[in-house]
Design an enzyme around this catalytic site. Structure first.
Site, PDB file in Angstrom:
ATOM      1  N   THR A 172       0.826  -1.199   0.000  1.00  0.00           N
ATOM      2  CA  THR A 172       0.000   0.000   0.000  1.00  0.00           C
ATOM      3  C   THR A 172       0.863   1.251   0.000  1.00  0.00           C
ATOM      4  O   THR A 172       1.918   1.269   0.616  1.00  0.00           O
ATOM      5  CB  THR A 172      -0.873  -0.011   1.268  1.00  0.00           C
ATOM      6  OG1 THR A 172      -1.783  -1.091   1.148  1.00  0.00           O
ATOM      7  CG2 THR A 172      -1.620   1.274   1.476  1.00  0.00           C
ATOM      8  N   ARG A 200     -13.526  -8.460  -0.843  1.00  0.00           N
ATOM      9  CA  ARG A 200     -12.841  -8.000   0.378  1.00  0.00           C
ATOM     10  C   ARG A 200     -12.372  -6.547   0.239  1.00  0.00           C
ATOM     11  O   ARG A 200     -11.800  -6.143  -0.754  1.00  0.00           O
ATOM     12  CB  ARG A 200     -11.641  -8.916   0.634  1.00  0.00           C
ATOM     13  CG  ARG A 200     -10.815  -8.564   1.887  1.00  0.00           C
ATOM     14  CD  ARG A 200      -9.627  -7.701   1.572  1.00  0.00           C
ATOM     15  NE  ARG A 200      -8.754  -7.522   2.735  1.00  0.00           N
ATOM     16  CZ  ARG A 200      -7.760  -6.648   2.802  1.00  0.00           C
ATOM     17  NH1 ARG A 200      -7.500  -5.869   1.774  1.00  0.00           N
ATOM     18  NH2 ARG A 200      -7.023  -6.541   3.878  1.00  0.00           N
ATOM     19  N   GLY A 202     -10.157  -3.584   2.345  1.00  0.00           N
ATOM     20  CA  GLY A 202      -9.180  -3.461   3.434  1.00  0.00           C
ATOM     21  C   GLY A 202      -9.377  -2.202   4.255  1.00  0.00           C
ATOM     22  O   GLY A 202     -10.426  -1.544   4.206  1.00  0.00           O
ATOM     23  N   ASP A 203      -8.352  -1.857   4.985  1.00  0.00           N
ATOM     24  CA  ASP A 203      -8.412  -0.698   5.873  1.00  0.00           C
ATOM     25  C   ASP A 203      -8.190   0.627   5.138  1.00  0.00           C
ATOM     26  O   ASP A 203      -8.666   1.675   5.580  1.00  0.00           O
ATOM     27  CB  ASP A 203      -7.345  -0.820   6.975  1.00  0.00           C
ATOM     28  CG  ASP A 203      -5.933  -0.922   6.386  1.00  0.00           C
ATOM     29  OD1 ASP A 203      -5.745  -1.702   5.422  1.00  0.00           O
ATOM     30  OD2 ASP A 203      -5.027  -0.220   6.864  1.00  0.00           O
ATOM     31  N   THR A 223      -0.187   0.999   6.518  1.00  0.00           N
ATOM     32  CA  THR A 223       0.002  -0.161   5.646  1.00  0.00           C
ATOM     33  C   THR A 223       0.164  -1.374   6.536  1.00  0.00           C
ATOM     34  O   THR A 223       0.738  -1.266   7.625  1.00  0.00           O
ATOM     35  CB  THR A 223       1.225   0.005   4.723  1.00  0.00           C
ATOM     36  OG1 THR A 223       1.408  -1.207   3.981  1.00  0.00           O
ATOM     37  CG2 THR A 223       2.501   0.307   5.489  1.00  0.00           C
ATOM     38  N   GLY A 224      -0.346  -2.508   6.092  1.00  0.00           N
ATOM     39  CA  GLY A 224      -0.227  -3.704   6.911  1.00  0.00           C
ATOM     40  C   GLY A 224      -1.433  -4.600   6.743  1.00  0.00           C
ATOM     41  O   GLY A 224      -2.207  -4.440   5.788  1.00  0.00           O
ATOM     42  N   GLY A 226      -4.701  -5.369   6.834  1.00  0.00           N
ATOM     43  CA  GLY A 226      -5.817  -4.442   6.951  1.00  0.00           C
ATOM     44  C   GLY A 226      -6.886  -4.846   7.941  1.00  0.00           C
ATOM     45  O   GLY A 226      -7.480  -3.989   8.610  1.00  0.00           O
TER      46      GLY A 226
HETATM   47  N1  ASP Z   1      -3.404  -2.499   4.295  1.00  0.00           N
HETATM   48  C1  ASP Z   1      -3.621  -3.067   2.994  1.00  0.00           C
HETATM   49  C2  ASP Z   1      -4.876  -3.882   3.025  1.00  0.00           C
HETATM   50  O1  ASP Z   1      -5.071  -4.635   3.951  1.00  0.00           O
HETATM   51  C3  ASP Z   1      -2.508  -3.923   2.530  1.00  0.00           C
HETATM   52  C4  ASP Z   1      -1.172  -3.270   2.478  1.00  0.00           C
HETATM   53  O2  ASP Z   1      -0.844  -2.417   3.301  1.00  0.00           O
HETATM   54  O3  ASP Z   1      -0.395  -3.618   1.570  1.00  0.00           O
HETATM   55  O4  ASP Z   1      -5.617  -3.804   2.059  1.00  0.00           O
END
Ligand code: ASP
Length: 306
Positions: A172, A200, A202-203, A223-224, A226
């Protein structure tokens, strides 16, 4: 406050010195540098944080080195589905889109939701219809797909597991900024997680989870994993802690990521405050990240020890 600051990320992950492909590392560093320049060009001319974070995010969306826009990871069915959000801290106006398959510039679609609609979050077909009405370029979904992302999906599917990639490379992208007027803004854009399913989301496009901006506290982009950032309302949690607990910025980011780790998640956060203070934190070995400011030397970093 008379200065400005811009901080960006290109995802947190397991990149390790000596293990990361040098060409990949170089591409990421160049991309981060170009994104900084795009935002800097706006902020150094007295432009707004909102314009700067959109401009920086656009550069990273166009760059196939990052998991946003072109180069996004592939969902289980082989399509790219993009999520993005943008928010400004003065009036706390926000716009977000989720599950876009054809809009070339997801972050700009989110900005149009903020500016030109009565809504905050639009999803899938409706969001694309809106983006089209707004005159935003539409492209075939294959335009977003790169051979490397196809290989990553094939590898994950071949393992035959419903679990997400254990050696996950989050990708992200995000940008946070404070402008000369002391207003903050945040932008986040992503393809989400490889092999994500069933629509789905994400966050990143969820205001308060992966993205938040409030002039009373900070602008935050995450980022992480989600799912955990959603369950902790991570970006809003950072702002709430800053307002109510009076902790320092670094301590706050570390504390929120520790809570996320306790719940089984990893990743990173970047944040900037109206006074110009900026910080990042991550619980992965590395995070693509960079910063520049009117009183801050340009910095582009990848590994944890940089
Ligand atoms: N946070 C993002 C998600 O869960 C993924 C990412 O940070 O790469 O969609």
């Amino acid at each position: 406050m008379t200065g400005w600051t811009l901080m960006i990320h290109g995802g947190a992950g397991s990149m390790r010195r000596g293990k990361l492909d040098p060409a990949q590392e170089e591409a990421a560093r160049t991309g981060l540098d170009e994104a900084l320049s795009a935002g800097e060009a706006i902020l150094s001319q007295g432009g707004s944080a909102l314009d700067a974070v959109e401009a920086a995010a656009r550069v990273l969306e166009e760059d196939p080195a990052f998991n946003a826009g072109r180069g996004s990871v592939l969902a289980h069915d082989g399509h790219v589905e993009c999520d993005a959000a943008i928010m400004e801290g003065e009036k706390r106006r926000a716009g977000a889109v989720a599950g876009l398959r054809t809009t070339r510039a997801p972050i700009t679609a989110a900005r149009r939701v903020l500016e030109n609609s009565p809504h905050v979050l639009m999803g899938r077909g409706g969001a694309e219809e809106f983006a089209l009405e707004q005159g935003l370029e539409q492209v075939p979904n294959t335009w977003f797909v790169t051979p490397e992302r196809r290989r990553q999906l094939d590898e994950l599917l071949a393992r035959g597991s419903e679990a997400f990639d254990a050696e996950i490379k989050y990708g992200t992208i995000g940008a946070v900024a404070v402008d000369e007027a002391g207003h903050v803004a945040a932008a986040t854009s992503t393809g989400g997680l490889t092999a994500k399913r069933w629509g789905r989301i994400g966050d990143s496009p969820l205001i308060g989870a992966g993205t938040y901006a409030d002039d009373r506290a900070a602008a935050v982009s995450a980022t992480g994993l989600g799912e955990i950032f959603i369950r902790t309302a991570a970006a809003h949690e950072v702002c709430a802690r800053l307002r109510y607990c009076g902790e320092g910025l670094q301590q706050t980011l570390d504390a929120v990521l520790a809570e996320i780790a306790d719940m089984g998640g990893s990743g990173g956060l970047i944040a900037v405050r109206p006074g110009g203070e900026a910080a990042w934190s991550f619980t992965t070995p590395a995070m693509y990240r960079a910063a520049v400011g009117s009183t801050r030397a340009r910095q582009v970093s990848v590994f944890g020890d940089e």
